[in-house]
Design a protein around this motif. Sequence first.
Motif, short mmCIF file in Angstrom:
data_model
loop_
_atom_site.label_atom_id
_atom_site.label_comp_id
_atom_site.label_asym_id
_atom_site.label_seq_id
_atom_site.Cartn_x
_atom_site.Cartn_y
_atom_site.Cartn_z
N LYS A 10 0.83 -1.21 0.00
CA LYS A 10 0.00 0.00 0.00
C LYS A 10 0.87 1.26 0.00
N ALA A 11 1.95 1.24 0.76
CA ALA A 11 2.86 2.39 0.79
C ALA A 11 3.51 2.59 -0.57
N GLN A 12 3.91 1.51 -1.21
CA GLN A 12 4.53 1.60 -2.54
C GLN A 12 3.52 2.13 -3.56
N ALA A 13 2.28 1.67 -3.48
CA ALA A 13 1.24 2.15 -4.39
C ALA A 13 0.98 3.64 -4.19
N ALA A 14 0.96 4.09 -2.94
CA ALA A 14 0.75 5.51 -2.66
C ALA A 14 1.92 6.34 -3.19
N ALA A 15 3.13 5.82 -3.03
CA ALA A 15 4.31 6.53 -3.55
C ALA A 15 4.27 6.61 -5.07
N ASN A 16 3.88 5.53 -5.71
CA ASN A 16 3.77 5.52 -7.17
C ASN A 16 2.74 6.53 -7.66
N LYS A 17 1.62 6.65 -6.94
CA LYS A 17 0.59 7.63 -7.32
C LYS A 17 1.12 9.05 -7.19
N GLU A 18 1.87 9.32 -6.11
CA GLU A 18 2.45 10.65 -5.92
C GLU A 18 3.42 10.99 -7.04
N ILE A 19 4.24 10.02 -7.41
CA ILE A 19 5.18 10.24 -8.51
C ILE A 19 4.43 10.49 -9.81
N ALA A 20 3.43 9.69 -10.09
CA ALA A 20 2.65 9.85 -11.32
C ALA A 20 1.98 11.22 -11.36
N ASN A 21 1.47 11.68 -10.23
CA ASN A 21 0.80 12.99 -10.18
C ASN A 21 1.79 14.14 -10.37
N SER A 22 3.06 13.91 -10.05
CA SER A 22 4.06 14.97 -10.18
C SER A 22 4.61 15.11 -11.60
N LEU A 23 4.32 14.15 -12.46
CA LEU A 23 4.85 14.18 -13.82
C LEU A 23 4.00 15.11 -14.70
N THR A 24 4.47 16.32 -14.86
CA THR A 24 3.79 17.29 -15.70
C THR A 24 4.37 17.24 -17.10
N PRO A 25 3.64 17.75 -18.08
CA PRO A 25 4.19 17.78 -19.45
C PRO A 25 5.53 18.52 -19.52
N ARG A 26 5.68 19.60 -18.75
CA ARG A 26 6.96 20.36 -18.77
C ARG A 26 8.10 19.52 -18.20
N LEU A 27 7.83 18.79 -17.13
CA LEU A 27 8.85 17.94 -16.53
C LEU A 27 9.25 16.82 -17.49
N LEU A 28 8.28 16.23 -18.14
CA LEU A 28 8.58 15.18 -19.10
C LEU A 28 9.37 15.72 -20.29
N GLU A 29 9.04 16.93 -20.72
CA GLU A 29 9.78 17.57 -21.82
C GLU A 29 11.23 17.80 -21.41
N MET A 30 11.44 18.26 -20.18
CA MET A 30 12.79 18.48 -19.69
C MET A 30 13.58 17.17 -19.65
N GLN A 31 12.94 16.11 -19.21
CA GLN A 31 13.59 14.80 -19.16
C GLN A 31 13.96 14.35 -20.57
N GLN A 32 13.07 14.59 -21.52
CA GLN A 32 13.34 14.22 -22.90
C GLN A 32 14.56 14.98 -23.44
N ILE A 33 14.67 16.25 -23.10
CA ILE A 33 15.81 17.06 -23.54
C ILE A 33 17.10 16.52 -22.93
N GLN A 34 17.06 16.13 -21.66
CA GLN A 34 18.25 15.58 -21.01
C GLN A 34 18.68 14.26 -21.66
N VAL A 35 17.72 13.41 -21.95
CA VAL A 35 18.02 12.14 -22.59
C VAL A 35 18.58 12.39 -23.99
N GLN A 36 18.00 13.34 -24.72
CA GLN A 36 18.49 13.65 -26.06
C GLN A 36 19.94 14.14 -26.00
N GLY A 37 20.29 14.92 -24.97
CA GLY A 37 21.66 15.38 -24.81
C GLY A 37 22.63 14.22 -24.61
N LYS A 38 22.24 13.27 -23.78
CA LYS A 38 23.09 12.09 -23.55
C LYS A 38 23.20 11.26 -24.82
N PHE A 39 22.10 11.18 -25.54
CA PHE A 39 22.05 10.45 -26.81
C PHE A 39 23.01 11.09 -27.80
#
Length: 77
Positions: A10-39
Amino acid sequence: RADAVTIEAKAQAAANKEIANSLTPRLLEMQQIQVQGKFNDALRENKDAKIFLTPGGSTPNIWVDTKDKSRDTAINK
Protein backbone atom coordinates in the motif's frame (compact mmCIF):
# COMPACT_ATOMS: atom_id res chain seq x y z
CA ARG A 1 4.22 -11.27 7.88
CA ALA A 2 1.23 -10.98 5.52
CA ASP A 3 0.21 -7.71 7.20
CA ALA A 4 3.72 -6.32 6.72
CA VAL A 5 3.63 -7.21 3.02
CA THR A 6 0.21 -5.57 2.66
CA ILE A 7 1.36 -2.40 4.41
CA GLU A 8 4.48 -2.22 2.24
CA ALA A 9 2.46 -2.76 -0.95
CA LYS A 10 0.00 0.00 0.00
CA ALA A 11 2.86 2.39 0.79
CA GLN A 12 4.53 1.60 -2.54
CA ALA A 13 1.24 2.15 -4.39
CA ALA A 14 0.75 5.51 -2.66
CA ALA A 15 4.31 6.53 -3.55
CA ASN A 16 3.77 5.52 -7.17
CA LYS A 17 0.59 7.63 -7.32
CA GLU A 18 2.45 10.65 -5.92
CA ILE A 19 5.18 10.24 -8.51
CA ALA A 20 2.65 9.85 -11.32
CA ASN A 21 0.80 12.99 -10.18
CA SER A 22 4.06 14.97 -10.18
CA LEU A 23 4.85 14.18 -13.82
CA THR A 24 3.79 17.29 -15.70
CA PRO A 25 4.19 17.78 -19.45
CA ARG A 26 6.96 20.36 -18.77
CA LEU A 27 8.85 17.94 -16.53
CA LEU A 28 8.58 15.18 -19.10
CA GLU A 29 9.78 17.57 -21.82
CA MET A 30 12.79 18.48 -19.69
CA GLN A 31 13.59 14.80 -19.16
CA GLN A 32 13.34 14.22 -22.90
CA ILE A 33 15.81 17.06 -23.54
CA GLN A 34 18.25 15.58 -21.01
CA VAL A 35 18.02 12.14 -22.59
CA GLN A 36 18.49 13.65 -26.06
CA GLY A 37 21.66 15.38 -24.81
CA LYS A 38 23.09 12.09 -23.55
CA PHE A 39 22.05 10.45 -26.81
CA ASN A 40 23.89 13.13 -28.81
CA ASP A 41 27.01 12.69 -26.64
CA ALA A 42 26.97 8.94 -27.30
CA LEU A 43 26.67 9.51 -31.04
CA ARG A 44 29.63 11.92 -30.98
CA GLU A 45 31.76 9.21 -29.39
CA ASN A 46 30.60 6.39 -31.67
CA LYS A 47 29.89 7.68 -35.15
CA ASP A 48 29.18 4.13 -36.40
CA ALA A 49 26.20 3.67 -34.08
CA LYS A 50 22.86 2.80 -35.61
CA ILE A 51 19.80 4.65 -34.32
CA PHE A 52 16.51 2.85 -33.71
CA LEU A 53 13.53 4.96 -32.71
CA THR A 54 10.59 3.35 -31.00
CA PRO A 55 7.04 4.61 -31.57
CA GLY A 56 5.17 6.57 -28.96
CA GLY A 57 7.96 8.92 -27.95
CA SER A 58 9.94 6.30 -26.08
CA THR A 59 13.63 6.81 -25.53
CA PRO A 60 15.61 5.91 -28.65
CA ASN A 61 18.10 3.09 -28.51
CA ILE A 62 21.62 3.12 -29.89
CA TRP A 63 22.70 -0.18 -31.36
CA VAL A 64 26.06 -1.00 -32.84
CA ASP A 65 26.03 -3.31 -35.84
CA THR A 66 28.86 -5.76 -35.19
CA LYS A 67 28.76 -6.91 -38.83
CA ASP A 68 29.28 -3.37 -40.09
CA LYS A 69 32.74 -3.16 -41.73
CA SER A 70 33.14 0.57 -41.01
CA ARG A 71 32.47 0.00 -37.31
CA ASP A 72 34.92 -2.86 -37.18
CA THR A 73 37.55 -0.75 -38.93
CA ALA A 74 37.01 2.17 -36.53
CA ILE A 75 37.39 -0.03 -33.45
CA ASN A 76 40.48 -1.87 -34.68
CA LYS A 77 42.42 1.29 -35.60
